[in-house]
Motif scaffolding. Structure first.
Motif, PDB file in Angstrom:
ATOM      1  N   GLU A 209      86.265  52.147 -34.186  1.00  9.82           N
ATOM      2  CA  GLU A 209      87.326  51.473 -33.747  1.00  9.82           C
ATOM      3  C   GLU A 209      88.171  50.706 -34.682  1.00  9.82           C
ATOM      4  N   SER A 210      87.293  50.031 -35.612  1.00 12.18           N
ATOM      5  CA  SER A 210      87.995  49.308 -36.705  1.00 12.18           C
ATOM      6  C   SER A 210      88.586  50.290 -37.829  1.00 12.18           C
ATOM      7  N   CYS A 211      87.937  51.246 -37.922  1.00 13.87           N
ATOM      8  CA  CYS A 211      88.374  52.183 -38.941  1.00 13.87           C
ATOM      9  C   CYS A 211      89.707  52.977 -38.427  1.00 13.87           C
ATOM     10  N   ILE A 212      89.824  53.420 -37.150  1.00 13.91           N
ATOM     11  CA  ILE A 212      90.749  53.960 -36.624  1.00 13.91           C
ATOM     12  C   ILE A 212      92.090  53.161 -36.431  1.00 13.91           C
ATOM     13  N   GLY A 213      91.791  51.846 -36.096  1.00 13.01           N
ATOM     14  CA  GLY A 213      92.824  51.081 -36.044  1.00 13.01           C
ATOM     15  C   GLY A 213      93.561  50.492 -37.367  1.00 13.01           C
ATOM     16  N   PHE A 215      93.604  52.833 -39.674  1.00  9.91           N
ATOM     17  CA  PHE A 215      94.401  53.979 -40.272  1.00  9.91           C
ATOM     18  C   PHE A 215      95.635  54.052 -39.635  1.00  9.91           C
ATOM     19  N   MET A 216      95.515  53.638 -38.310  1.00  5.95           N
ATOM     20  CA  MET A 216      96.827  54.010 -37.589  1.00  5.95           C
ATOM     21  C   MET A 216      97.884  53.021 -37.987  1.00  5.95           C
ATOM     22  N   GLU A 217      97.646  51.737 -38.394  1.00  5.62           N
ATOM     23  CA  GLU A 217      98.467  50.558 -39.021  1.00  5.62           C
ATOM     24  C   GLU A 217      99.078  51.006 -40.236  1.00  5.62           C
ATOM     25  N   ARG A 218      98.091  51.829 -40.934  1.00  9.97           N
ATOM     26  CA  ARG A 218      98.395  52.167 -42.379  1.00  9.97           C
ATOM     27  C   ARG A 218      99.420  53.097 -42.292  1.00  9.97           C
ATOM     28  N   TYR A 219      98.955  54.040 -41.555  1.00  8.22           N
ATOM     29  CA  TYR A 219     100.004  55.321 -41.404  1.00  8.22           C
ATOM     30  C   TYR A 219     100.475  55.806 -39.926  1.00  8.22           C
ATOM     31  N   PRO A 220     101.533  54.855 -39.551  1.00 16.41           N
ATOM     32  CA  PRO A 220     101.948  54.958 -37.985  1.00 16.41           C
ATOM     33  C   PRO A 220     102.838  56.210 -37.890  1.00 16.41           C
ATOM     34  N   HIS A 221     103.172  57.058 -38.677  1.00 16.39           N
ATOM     35  CA  HIS A 221     103.890  58.077 -38.412  1.00 16.39           C
ATOM     36  C   HIS A 221     103.025  59.338 -38.537  1.00 16.39           C
ATOM     37  N   MET A 222     101.779  59.614 -38.636  1.00 15.02           N
ATOM     38  CA  MET A 222     100.819  60.372 -38.822  1.00 15.02           C
ATOM     39  C   MET A 222     100.664  61.089 -37.443  1.00 15.02           C
ATOM     40  N   GLU A 224      99.277  63.731 -34.428  1.00 18.70           N
ATOM     41  CA  GLU A 224      98.038  63.763 -33.960  1.00 18.70           C
ATOM     42  C   GLU A 224      97.044  64.666 -34.464  1.00 18.70           C
ATOM     43  N   SER A 225      97.407  65.957 -34.843  1.00 15.97           N
ATOM     44  CA  SER A 225      96.926  66.887 -35.387  1.00 15.97           C
ATOM     45  C   SER A 225      96.286  66.550 -36.871  1.00 15.97           C
ATOM     46  N   ALA A 226      97.037  65.654 -37.427  1.00 16.72           N
ATOM     47  CA  ALA A 226      96.375  65.125 -38.717  1.00 16.72           C
ATOM     48  C   ALA A 226      95.367  63.935 -38.541  1.00 16.72           C
ATOM     49  N   MET A 227      95.778  63.171 -37.409  1.00 19.60           N
ATOM     50  CA  MET A 227      94.858  62.135 -36.993  1.00 19.60           C
ATOM     51  C   MET A 227      93.289  62.810 -36.750  1.00 19.60           C
ATOM     52  N   GLN A 228      93.310  63.803 -36.073  1.00 20.17           N
ATOM     53  CA  GLN A 228      92.194  64.641 -35.930  1.00 20.17           C
ATOM     54  C   GLN A 228      91.487  65.145 -37.036  1.00 20.17           C
ATOM     55  N   PRO A 232      87.417  59.764 -38.641  1.00 21.85           N
ATOM     56  CA  PRO A 232      86.189  59.276 -39.264  1.00 21.85           C
ATOM     57  C   PRO A 232      84.889  59.483 -38.606  1.00 21.85           C
ATOM     58  N   TYR A 233      83.657  59.278 -39.037  1.00 23.66           N
ATOM     59  CA  TYR A 233      82.511  59.334 -38.284  1.00 23.66           C
ATOM     60  C   TYR A 233      81.340  58.578 -38.569  1.00 23.66           C
ATOM     61  N   VAL A 234      80.399  58.259 -37.933  1.00 22.71           N
ATOM     62  CA  VAL A 234      79.454  57.222 -38.370  1.00 22.71           C
ATOM     63  C   VAL A 234      78.051  57.937 -38.252  1.00 22.71           C
TER      64      VAL A 234
END
Length: 287
Positions: A209-213, A215-222, A224-228, A232-234
């Motif tokens: 949640e922290s990592c994705i949050g 990333f979305m703030e840093r790259y808001p126009h990314m 959906e396919s790029a987001m996938q 990230p993974y743990v």
């Protein structure tokens, strides 16, 4: 050109023996001026049409080099009676200089290799031998990088020092380019020690949640396919001090490794600390 044709006027009859020399000189200067004028026009076109900084830099370097070589050919033809004599003289001089300037010649050949092979471009973060930093200049003989890490830092921040190394080094050593095929990101990871009794699923959810949050703030126009693609993974592993490590692996721009790690930890730690019954951190008198 005006001087060249003006020399045929009767006004200069008294200097008739010098007129061929001045005609040749004026024509040579005219050709050199035309060469550099064309190079400037081409440079303007390159600056307006080329988007990538590294490609633009290399193209400008090539244009300036060709302009210089063309000018030297004009100068040689002025100094000698014909181009054949100039070529022979140039060959003999090159043969002598080749033995005396082996290192600079090797670096120049390496520059040609860099231009066409595109091993790295201006703006790339690279590592070669013990040097690591952002490329700021690729000269005909050497490369300049703005160092990161170095002797005084243990992170990827820029140290403020400029490192120059001969281009010939790329023909002998491995070059690591952080601007790889997955531009603009590379993969980084940050470990976090937790106890074996922690709720591992909860820890994983908080880190993701922290990592994705962030990333979305840093790259808001990314998209959906790029987001996938950059999801990230743990994973978990055993620490050598008998604790467990939760490791978050995430995409990051090479120049933002330290900043992104700090932002993820600032987001994740409050979430983990808010649930002490689920997450336990290493404790002891020595910590």
């Amino acid at each position: 050109m005006a001087i060249h044709y003006s020399l045929d006027l009767k006004l200069f009859d008294n200097w008739r023996e010098y007129i061929p020399f001045f005609k040749k000189l004026s024509m040579s200067l005219f050709l050199i001026a035309i060469i550099f004028l064309i190079s400037k026009i081409v440079e303007r076109v390159i600056n307006s049409q080329t988007q990538t900084e590294g490609d633009r830099y290399n193209l400008l370097r090539i244009i300036r080099f060709l302009a210089l070589i063309s000018s030297l050919i004009v100068v040689a033809s002025f100094m000698f009676q014909n181009l054949y004599a100039a070529a022979v003289s140039f060959g003999l001089i090159s043969l002598v200089l080749g033995f005396a300037l082996q290192a600079p010649i090797a670096s120049f050949i390496a520059w040609v290799y860099l231009v066409f092979r595109r091993t790295y471009l201006v703006g790339d973060r690279i590592q070669i031998k013990k040097f690591r930093g952002d490329v700021i200049e690729i000269g005909y003989l050497d490369t300049s990088i703005l160092e990161c890490s170095g002797d005084y830092l243990e992170n990827d921040r820029k140290s403020g020092r400029i490192v120059r190394f001969p281009n010939s080094l790329v023909l002998k050593e491995e070059v690591i380019n952080y601007s790889g095929p997955e531009i603009p990101f590379i993969w980084n990871e940050t470990p976090l020690q937790v106890a074996y009794t922690s709720d591992l699923q909860f820890v994983e959810d908080c880190l993701l949640e922290s990592c994705i949050g962030d990333f979305m703030e840093r790259y808001p126009h990314m998209s959906e396919s790029a987001m996938q693609r950059w999801k990230p993974y743990v994973y978990f592993r055993i620490n050598k001090f008998a604790w467990m490590e939760a490791v978050i692996s995430y995409p990051v721009e090479p120049v933002d490794t330290t900043g992104r790690r700090n932002r993820i930890l600032r987001r994740a730690l409050p979430l983990l600390n808010a649930a002490p019954q689920k997450v336990k951190f290493p404790e002891g008198n020595l910590r």
